[in-house]
Enzyme design. Structure first.
Site, mmCIF file in Angstrom:
data_model
loop_
_atom_site.group_PDB
_atom_site.id
_atom_site.type_symbol
_atom_site.label_atom_id
_atom_site.label_comp_id
_atom_site.label_asym_id
_atom_site.label_seq_id
_atom_site.Cartn_x
_atom_site.Cartn_y
_atom_site.Cartn_z
ATOM 1 N N GLU A 135 0.870 -1.185 0.000
ATOM 2 C CA GLU A 135 0.000 0.000 0.000
ATOM 3 C C GLU A 135 0.902 1.229 0.000
ATOM 4 O O GLU A 135 2.131 1.111 0.059
ATOM 5 C CB GLU A 135 -0.934 0.007 1.219
ATOM 6 C CG GLU A 135 -2.007 -1.064 1.134
ATOM 7 C CD GLU A 135 -2.945 -1.082 2.332
ATOM 8 O OE1 GLU A 135 -2.827 -0.215 3.217
ATOM 9 O OE2 GLU A 135 -3.791 -1.979 2.380
ATOM 10 N N HIS A 177 -10.486 9.912 7.231
ATOM 11 C CA HIS A 177 -10.274 8.465 7.401
ATOM 12 C C HIS A 177 -9.737 8.092 8.778
ATOM 13 O O HIS A 177 -10.164 7.104 9.358
ATOM 14 C CB HIS A 177 -9.299 7.996 6.323
ATOM 15 C CG HIS A 177 -9.048 6.526 6.316
ATOM 16 N ND1 HIS A 177 -10.057 5.599 6.164
ATOM 17 C CD2 HIS A 177 -7.894 5.806 6.426
ATOM 18 C CE1 HIS A 177 -9.543 4.377 6.180
ATOM 19 N NE2 HIS A 177 -8.235 4.466 6.357
ATOM 20 N N ARG A 235 -0.069 8.574 1.750
ATOM 21 C CA ARG A 235 -1.460 8.981 1.598
ATOM 22 C C ARG A 235 -1.668 10.495 1.510
ATOM 23 O O ARG A 235 -2.489 10.975 0.736
ATOM 24 C CB ARG A 235 -2.192 8.469 2.830
ATOM 25 C CG ARG A 235 -3.518 7.947 2.572
ATOM 26 C CD ARG A 235 -3.972 7.166 3.755
ATOM 27 N NE ARG A 235 -3.908 5.759 3.471
ATOM 28 C CZ ARG A 235 -4.286 4.824 4.330
ATOM 29 N NH1 ARG A 235 -4.716 5.163 5.522
ATOM 30 N NH2 ARG A 235 -4.234 3.571 4.002
ATOM 31 N N HIS A 284 -8.292 9.927 3.484
ATOM 32 C CA HIS A 284 -7.949 8.830 2.560
ATOM 33 C C HIS A 284 -8.173 9.324 1.142
ATOM 34 O O HIS A 284 -9.224 9.896 0.842
ATOM 35 C CB HIS A 284 -8.812 7.600 2.855
ATOM 36 C CG HIS A 284 -8.278 6.350 2.225
ATOM 37 N ND1 HIS A 284 -8.313 6.130 0.866
ATOM 38 C CD2 HIS A 284 -7.669 5.265 2.772
ATOM 39 C CE1 HIS A 284 -7.762 4.944 0.608
ATOM 40 N NE2 HIS A 284 -7.363 4.406 1.744
ATOM 41 N N ARG A 308 -0.367 8.765 9.182
ATOM 42 C CA ARG A 308 -0.189 7.342 9.446
ATOM 43 C C ARG A 308 0.153 6.571 8.176
ATOM 44 O O ARG A 308 -0.478 6.760 7.135
ATOM 45 C CB ARG A 308 -1.485 6.771 10.039
ATOM 46 C CG ARG A 308 -1.446 5.274 10.213
ATOM 47 C CD ARG A 308 -2.659 4.760 10.928
ATOM 48 N NE ARG A 308 -3.889 4.941 10.199
ATOM 49 C CZ ARG A 308 -4.303 4.151 9.194
ATOM 50 N NH1 ARG A 308 -3.566 3.143 8.794
ATOM 51 N NH2 ARG A 308 -5.462 4.388 8.618
#
Ligand code: SIN
Length: 544
Positions: free
Chosen positions: A133, A364, A303, A254, A399
């Protein structure tokens, strides 16, 4: 740096006197991966463990996690490499010691989850299937049911809880406030329980320790991937009890949340980053790839980088979303690897096998929360925090993907290691003289719109001042009902004000905190953290 403002918010929620009382040794608030891991690990060590959860056991965010859980489990991968990726994503705001704990204890924690009965996906050769990811330089995300990792973990944990009759569970129980002893430490908490026979309505649980594992604050914003229960209750409850909240301004948006139209509100469908991990890519309305040339990892950049690129392109084009192209997967891969997302897209009239998926960023994850040490302890004696409600320092300003389930797992295990040796005596709650107030539930929508428009993905001093002004006005509206909706809305307001104030104080752009008026990271002035505390009989808030 602007001066820290002081805000008037309730120091304690207005609630009827407890109509029932019970006792426990430890109360765990929340029933996702963090709460249930803590309860399972504490059982047999501390007398009576009571789990309280606001809805049913499976209603929290864990159930919704798609991508997976990150840990250095694959051949050639190391905790050091996981640490490096976590620190880069965290944009200079992680606590390195906490990240070291996360990445070194993570692999064993995941193995324990497997031993508990969690069925992760395996390759045809029988090895754990690992994917990638955003922000990861290796395939290290274990997943289950293709894209139903959280649901499988939640299933396994609930099955284990059902086999542990010594752990008592109260569902439909909102934690209203913590009860403190004369020494300022934990004496218990008040709950509001809906429909549990003798324990109906407001009651008190007298206990020796509380583990907060109540999840995040996504409902502060109008669109979020979080379920309806994520109203920041744990953070607000802790703040009112004197706990320090840290890093509230770092809320992760997100990048790829399915866009359902301008009027869609509340929980929105997540399109997992793992879809891009399997080579899907973002395109704009002209069909041009968005992330090429923006970052060396392109569509798998951290992200915050992807969310910013999408937001910029949306602004330039005047369009409310961009597109995710995963058509190359074909039907077989879609059905095998991402069955949940496939079904969700089709339910909303998009067939990702043949169509582009409309996506836009949405709230998110809260990287901040109740400040804890490396063992999950808050500054309030007897109060511990774990999972999204906590700020252990592992996430910093942004994160890293799939580190959240891991954080809950690792730090709950740690809490269960130290808590039994630190149990306080059962102490009587002190008389509470703090002021009380509630806002009505019908200000919730207004609050969410203000936070989304003025304190969301892109922020400025002017917008944040407007947000705070608006929230301050809402804080002056008195509720005429004392009920769960107004408690939750008051918690949302308390956390929104703190978040907006913290965001205004942080005059730089770092990780998920994006200031249009301070577009650069400022390591000279802003290497520290912003803590939110309550002072003076717990009725005022200031940032320190
Ligand atoms: C996702 O599947 O994209 C979400 C994973 C995460 O939030 O870490």
């Amino acid at each position: 740096m602007p001066t820290a403002p002081v805000r008037r918010v309730p120091g304690r929620l207005l609630a009827p006197a407890p109509g029932w009382t019970t006792t426990a040794d430890v109360v765990v608030v929340g029933s996702g991966i963090a709460g249930l891991t803590a309860a399972l690990r504490l059982r047999g060590q501390v007398g009576k463990v009571l789990v309280v959860t606001k809805d049913v056991l499976a209603a929290g965010s864990t159930q919704w996690a798609q991508g997976g859980i990150a840990a250095a489990l694959g051949p050639g991968d190391t905790p050091q490499e996981h640490l490096d990726d976590t620190l880069v994503a965290g944009a200079g705001a992680c606590d390195r010691a906490a990240v070291e704990v996360l990445v070194t204890e993570g692999p064993d924690a995941v193995r324990e989850l497997i031993a508990l009965g969690t069925n992760f996906d395996h390759d045809p050769d029988g090895e754990l299937s690992l994917t990638r990811e955003g922000g990861h330089h290796r395939d290290r995300i274990a997943h289950a049911g293709g894209d139903a990792t959280g649901a499988e973990i939640q299933r396994a944990l609930i099955a284990a809880i059902e086999q542990a009759p010594e752990i008592e569970v109260i569902q439909h129980a909102l934690a209203v406030d913590l009860l403190l002893a004369d020494d300022g430490g934990i004496a218990g908490l008040t709950l509001h329980v809906m429909g549990e026979g003798q324990r109906d309505g407001v009651g008190a649980v007298l206990c020796r320790a509380v583990v907060l594992a109540s999840g995040g604050l996504g409902q502060v914003f109008a669109q979020t991937t979080n379920p309806a229960v994520s109203t920041g209750d744990g953070m607000a409850v802790a703040l009112r009890a004197g706990a320090v909240l840290r890093d509230l301004e770092f809320v992760q948006f997100h990048p790829t949340v399915m866009y359902l139209g301008p009027d869609s509100r509340g929980q929105q469908p997540l399109i997992s980053e793992a879809v891009r991990g399997e080579n899907a890519f973002l395109v704009d309305w002209d069909g041009d790839r968005l992330m090429q040339g923006v970052h060396e990892l392109a569509d798998l950049a951290p992200r915050d980088v992807v969310a910013k690129a999408i937001t910029r392109r949306m602004g330039e084009s005047g369009r409310p979303h961009v597109w995710l192209d995963a058509r190359a997967f074909g039907p077989e891969k879609w059905e095998r690897r991402f069955p949940t997302i496939l079904a969700t897209c089709r339910r909303h009239g998009v067939d990702p096998v043949t169509d582009l998926i409309p996506v836009a960023p949405a709230c998110h994850y809260a990287s901040g929360g109740v400040r804890t040490d490396l063992w999950g302890r808050s500054n309030v004696p007897g109060l511990y925090a774990t999972g999204e409600v906590a700020c252990s320092g592992v996430h910093g300003a942004n994160r890293l993907a799939s580190n959240s389930l891991l954080e809950g797992l690792v730090f709950s295990r740690r809490i269960a290691t130290v808590l039994p040796g630190e149990l306080r005596p059962l102490l009587p709650p002190a008389r509470d003289t703090r002021t009380a107030g509630l806002v009505p539930s019908d200000v919730r929508r207004d609050l969410q719109e203000a936070m989304t428009g003025l304190a969301g993905v892109l922020r400025s001093a002017e917008g944040l001042a407007d947000a705070v002004g608006h929230l301050d006005k809402l804080a002056g509206v008195a509720a005429d009902a004392v009920d769960q909706e107004s408690w939750e809305t008051t918690n949302l307001l308390t956390i929104s004000l703190a978040l907006a104030d913290a965001a205004a104080l942080r005059e730089e752009t770092r990780g998920s905190h994006w200031r249009e008026d301070f577009p650069d990271r400022d390591d000279t002035h802003f290497s520290g953290h912003i803590d939110v505390v309550m002072h003076d009989g717990a009725t005022a808030m200031e940032l320190a």
